[in-house]
Design an enzyme around this catalytic site. Structure first.
Site, mmCIF file in Angstrom:
data_model
loop_
_atom_site.group_PDB
_atom_site.id
_atom_site.type_symbol
_atom_site.label_atom_id
_atom_site.label_comp_id
_atom_site.label_asym_id
_atom_site.label_seq_id
_atom_site.Cartn_x
_atom_site.Cartn_y
_atom_site.Cartn_z
ATOM 1 C CD GLU A 1 80.672 85.087 26.524
ATOM 2 O OE1 GLU A 1 79.571 85.143 25.961
ATOM 3 O OE2 GLU A 1 81.667 84.567 25.978
ATOM 4 C CG ASP B 1 86.366 84.336 28.883
ATOM 5 O OD1 ASP B 1 85.718 85.392 28.929
ATOM 6 O OD2 ASP B 1 85.835 83.235 28.657
#
Ligand SMILES: [Zn+2]
Length: 369
Positions: A139, A78
Site C-alpha cells: 500500500e 506493509d
C-alpha cells in the site's frame, strides 16, 4: 468486551514481524494462520508475482450467523522503511519503537484491532453478518497492492479500511485523486563563454515553465507541487538536460484534469519558446472518492462509534489509501482513524487507549454491541 492485554501483546508481536513493501511474506503467513484459526477461509491472490513481491493480498471470508449484508474490513500489511527489526515497547500510555525504526502501527493497529474483533465475536458468540477481510500488500508504494486486487472476489458493498491518522472515531469519507508528472527538457549544449548564442539552456526552460504554473494550494479541493528538479553540469557549459517531477491532487476529477493540463501547457510552451523540446509523462496514481454521511459504511461507522462513546467526526483527507481503489470499483468504503501518531517517522507511536477503542469500534460495527 475486548481483551486489552491480549490486544496489546498481539499488536506488539505483529509490529516485530518484518514487513516492508514487497516483503510481507512472514506477516502474511502469520495472519493467514490466525484468520484460519478464527474460522475464516483464506485466499492469497497473485499480486505478489505481478509486482515482484513475495506475498499477495489476502482475501478471507467467514459465513454470517445473521442474515445481514456482508461487511468488508481491510488494512495493509506493509509498512514504510525503516521497518525491519522493530522492537516495540510500552512507554507510559503509549506503544513506541526503540527509535531506530518506525513502529509500524500504520497499519498494524488496524490489523490487530480486526483480529481482536474477530476473537471477541467468536468467544462471546456474537451474531454477525458474513464478513470479508482483505489485507493488502505494498500500500505504501502508491497503493500498488490494492490496484492489482481482484475485486470480483469481494461481495461486500460496505467497507471499512482501518488506515488513517487522527483520533479513533474520525471517519474519512473523501479523498483526492492524484496524478504525477515527469518531464525532461532537452536543450542544446554550447560553451557558455565562447558561444552562448548556440546553446539552449534546459535549466532556463524548466525555470520559465515553473513560473507559469499555478502551484501549492490551488483551491480548497486542489493542490500541486514540484517535488524535484535535477540538472547538473559545469558552469562553462550550457546545460542541455533538466528533469522535473511534480504532482497534483484534487477531490474533484475535472479540477485535477484542468490543473494537470495547465502544468503540461506550461512545460510545452516554455520548451517551444526557447527552441528546445520536452518529454512529458503523466501518470494517474489513483481515483478520488466522495461519500456522503448517509452512505451505508459512513452511517454504520458513526452509529457504532457513538455506541462505544467515541467522538464522531467526518473528514476529508489529502492522501490516498486503498479506499480510493475500493470505492472506484463499486465497494463503498470509508477509512477509520486508528489513533496512531507521527507515522512514517521513527517517533511513531500509538496510545494504548486508542488501540483498545479501535478494537471496540470494530466489534460495535459488526455486532452493534
Ligand atoms: Zn497506512
Amino acid at each position: 468486551m475486548i481483551n486489552r492485554e491480549r490486544l496489546y501483546a498481539y499488536f506488539m508481536e505483529i509490529c516485530a514481524i518484518d514487513s516492508e513493501p514487497k516483503s510481507e511474506r512472514l506477516l502474511a503467513d502469520r495472519l493467514k494462520e490466525d484468520l484460519t484459526a478464527l474460522g475464516f477461509m483464506v485466499n492469497e491472490d497473485d499480486t505478489g508475482e505481478k509486482i515482484g513481491g513475495n506475498a499477495g493480498n489476502l482475501i478471507a471470508r467467514l459465513d454470517g450467523t445473521a442474515p445481514d449484508q456482508p461487511l468488508l474490513f481491510s488494512c495493509h500489511m506493509d509498512r514504510v522503511a525503516p521497518g525491519v527489526g522493530v522492537k516495540p515497547r510500552v512507554e507510559g500510555d503509549f506503544i513506541v519503537s526503540d527509535g531506530t525504526t518506525v513502529l509500524g502501527a500504520d497499519d498494524a493497529a488496524g490489523l490487530a484491532a480486526i483480529i481482536e474483533g474477530m476473537k471477541v465475536l467468536r468467544e462471546k458468540n456474537l451474531s454477525h453478518p458474513p464478513l470479508e477481510i482483505v489485507f493488502t500488500v505494498a500500500e505504501e508504494l502508491a497503493l500498488l497492492g490494492s490496484s492489482h486486487l481482484d475485486s470480483s472476489q469481494i461481495t461486500s458493498r460496505c467497507g471499512f479500511i482501518l488506515d488513517a491518522g487522527g483520533p479513533v472515531g474520525e471517519i474519512v469519507i473523501q479523498a483526492p485523486e492524484q496524478a504525477k508528472i515527469n518531464a525532461v527538457f532537452h536543450g542544446r549544449s554550447a560553451h557558455a563563454g565562447f558561444a552562448p548564442e548556440e546553446g539552449i539552456s534546459a535549466i532556463q526552460m524548466a525555470a520559465l515553465a515553473i513560473t507559469r504554473m499555478k502551484l501549492l494550494r490551488i483551491d480548497p479541493e486542489t493542490t500541486a507541487n514540484i517535488g524535484s528538479i535535477q540538472a547538473t553540469g559545469p558552469t562553462n557549459i550550457i546545460c542541455d538536460r533538466c528533469q522535473l517531477q511534480a504532482e497534483a491532487r484534487s477531490l474533484d476529477s475535472a479540477k485535477l484534469r484542468a490543473q494537470v493540463e495547465g502544468m503540461v501547457k506550461a512545460l510545452e510552451s516554455a520548451a517551444a519558446e526557447m527552441g528546445g523540446t520536452v518529454e512529458i509523462e503523466v501518470q494517474s496514481c489513483y481515483p478520488s472518492y466522495r461519500l456522503d454521511q448517509g452512505a451505508e459504511p459512513a452511517r454504520r461507522a458513526a452509529e457504532a462509534a457513538r455506541q462505544v462513546n467515541l467522538p464522531v467526526r467526518f473528514k476529508a483527507t489529502g492522501g490516498g489509501s486503498d479506499a480510493n481503489h475500493f470505492n472506484n470499483r463499486g465497494i463503498p468504503t470509508v477509512v477509520l482513524s486508528c489513533g496512531y501518531e507521527k507515522v512514517h517517522t521513527t517517533g511513531e507511536r500509538i496510545a494504548l487507549d486508542q488501540l483498545a477503542s479501535l478494537a471496540e469500534w470494530v466489534v460495535a460495527i459488526i455486532s452493534g454491541e
